[in-house]
Motif scaffolding. Sequence first.
Motif, PDB file in Angstrom:
ATOM      1  N   GLY A   1       0.808  -1.214   0.000  1.00 34.12           N
ATOM      2  CA  GLY A   1       0.000   0.000   0.000  1.00 34.12           C
ATOM      3  C   GLY A   1       0.841   1.263   0.000  1.00 34.12           C
ATOM      4  O   GLY A   1       0.323   2.363  -0.110  1.00 34.12           O
ATOM      5  N   GLY A   2       2.163   1.129   0.149  1.00 32.77           N
ATOM      6  CA  GLY A   2       3.058   2.279   0.095  1.00 32.77           C
ATOM      7  C   GLY A   2       3.421   2.849   1.453  1.00 32.77           C
ATOM      8  O   GLY A   2       3.997   3.928   1.531  1.00 32.77           O
TER       9      GLY A   2
ATOM     10  N   LYS B   1       2.203 -11.288   6.058  1.00 33.71           N
ATOM     11  CA  LYS B   1       3.571 -11.301   5.528  1.00 33.71           C
ATOM     12  C   LYS B   1       3.599 -11.013   4.031  1.00 33.71           C
ATOM     13  O   LYS B   1       4.515 -10.363   3.536  1.00 33.71           O
ATOM     14  CB  LYS B   1       4.219 -12.654   5.815  1.00 33.71           C
ATOM     15  CG  LYS B   1       5.649 -12.574   6.211  1.00 33.71           C
ATOM     16  CD  LYS B   1       6.170 -13.965   6.533  1.00 33.71           C
ATOM     17  CE  LYS B   1       7.467 -13.868   7.283  1.00 33.71           C
ATOM     18  NZ  LYS B   1       8.031 -15.182   7.544  1.00 33.71           N
ATOM     19  N   ASN B   2       2.584 -11.475   3.306  1.00 25.62           N
ATOM     20  CA  ASN B   2       2.589 -11.266   1.864  1.00 25.62           C
ATOM     21  C   ASN B   2       2.165  -9.851   1.472  1.00 25.62           C
ATOM     22  O   ASN B   2       2.133  -9.537   0.293  1.00 25.62           O
ATOM     23  CB  ASN B   2       1.734 -12.317   1.153  1.00 25.62           C
ATOM     24  CG  ASN B   2       0.289 -12.268   1.586  1.00 25.62           C
ATOM     25  OD1 ASN B   2      -0.091 -11.471   2.435  1.00 25.62           O
ATOM     26  ND2 ASN B   2      -0.511 -13.150   1.007  1.00 25.62           N
ATOM     27  N   SER B   3       1.851  -8.999   2.444  1.00 25.26           N
ATOM     28  CA  SER B   3       1.532  -7.604   2.126  1.00 25.26           C
ATOM     29  C   SER B   3       2.776  -6.711   2.171  1.00 25.26           C
ATOM     30  O   SER B   3       2.669  -5.512   1.961  1.00 25.26           O
ATOM     31  CB  SER B   3       0.472  -7.069   3.084  1.00 25.26           C
ATOM     32  OG  SER B   3       1.000  -6.966   4.383  1.00 25.26           O
ATOM     33  N   ILE B   4       3.919  -7.301   2.426  1.00 28.80           N
ATOM     34  CA  ILE B   4       5.171  -6.544   2.415  1.00 28.80           C
ATOM     35  C   ILE B   4       5.667  -6.490   0.973  1.00 28.80           C
ATOM     36  O   ILE B   4       5.921  -7.517   0.346  1.00 28.80           O
ATOM     37  CB  ILE B   4       6.237  -7.194   3.330  1.00 28.80           C
ATOM     38  CG1 ILE B   4       5.715  -7.300   4.761  1.00 28.80           C
ATOM     39  CG2 ILE B   4       7.539  -6.406   3.276  1.00 28.80           C
ATOM     40  CD1 ILE B   4       5.350  -5.987   5.405  1.00 28.80           C
ATOM     41  N   GLY B   5       5.797  -5.278   0.447  1.00 27.59           N
ATOM     42  CA  GLY B   5       6.205  -5.108  -0.949  1.00 27.59           C
ATOM     43  C   GLY B   5       7.705  -5.152  -1.135  1.00 27.59           C
ATOM     44  O   GLY B   5       8.191  -5.661  -2.138  1.00 27.59           O
ATOM     45  N   ALA B   6       8.463  -4.596  -0.180  1.00 32.42           N
ATOM     46  CA  ALA B   6       9.916  -4.574  -0.320  1.00 32.42           C
ATOM     47  C   ALA B   6      10.557  -4.449   1.050  1.00 32.42           C
ATOM     48  O   ALA B   6      10.061  -3.747   1.926  1.00 32.42           O
ATOM     49  CB  ALA B   6      10.349  -3.408  -1.199  1.00 32.42           C
ATOM     50  N   VAL B   7      11.666  -5.140   1.217  1.00 31.58           N
ATOM     51  CA  VAL B   7      12.506  -4.979   2.399  1.00 31.58           C
ATOM     52  C   VAL B   7      13.636  -4.049   1.974  1.00 31.58           C
ATOM     53  O   VAL B   7      14.364  -4.339   1.024  1.00 31.58           O
ATOM     54  CB  VAL B   7      13.056  -6.336   2.895  1.00 31.58           C
ATOM     55  CG1 VAL B   7      13.989  -6.128   4.073  1.00 31.58           C
ATOM     56  CG2 VAL B   7      11.920  -7.263   3.265  1.00 31.58           C
TER      57      VAL B   7
END
Length: 164
Positions: free
Chosen positions: A47-48, A75-81
Amino acid sequence: MSLLTLLPFIVLIGAMFLMTRSAKKKQQQAIDMRNQMQPGSGVRTIGGMYATVKEVNEDTVLLDAGPGVELLFAKNSIGAVLTDDEYNRIVHGIEHDLKSDADIVPDDASSLTETDEPSAAADSDDTPVDLGKKDEAAADEPAASAEAKTDEAPKKTDGDSEAR
């Protein structure tokens, strides 16, 4: 059946294989990236929203989005580490100078066109430039034409021209 009639089907099956293979590769990279999350790493959600990982569970992640704000995400809502430098640059505006000897890009192009030696163009910057058009008669009598122009009233027309 001939080989010519089977060729489009073979090409179609090959294209589908390549597309699914690349999609699986991207999915595996995303899973690996999410498994690398540790408490303290900065993340961006799909979601940014930028936050810091506080706790990692099997299917969920507890994020610290600010003072006293803790959010539970899948956990799958994390777009980037993000790396620490990238997270600090985006969230806090802290720039790390990786190359101290690197040239700094100027805000304007004037420093790119400057030279060490003075030129005639640099000397002429102080003189005012008159961009108005002058008549030849006005050049001969500048004071008289200025007085004549102030005495004359401008002509108003209704938009019709007399040259019909």
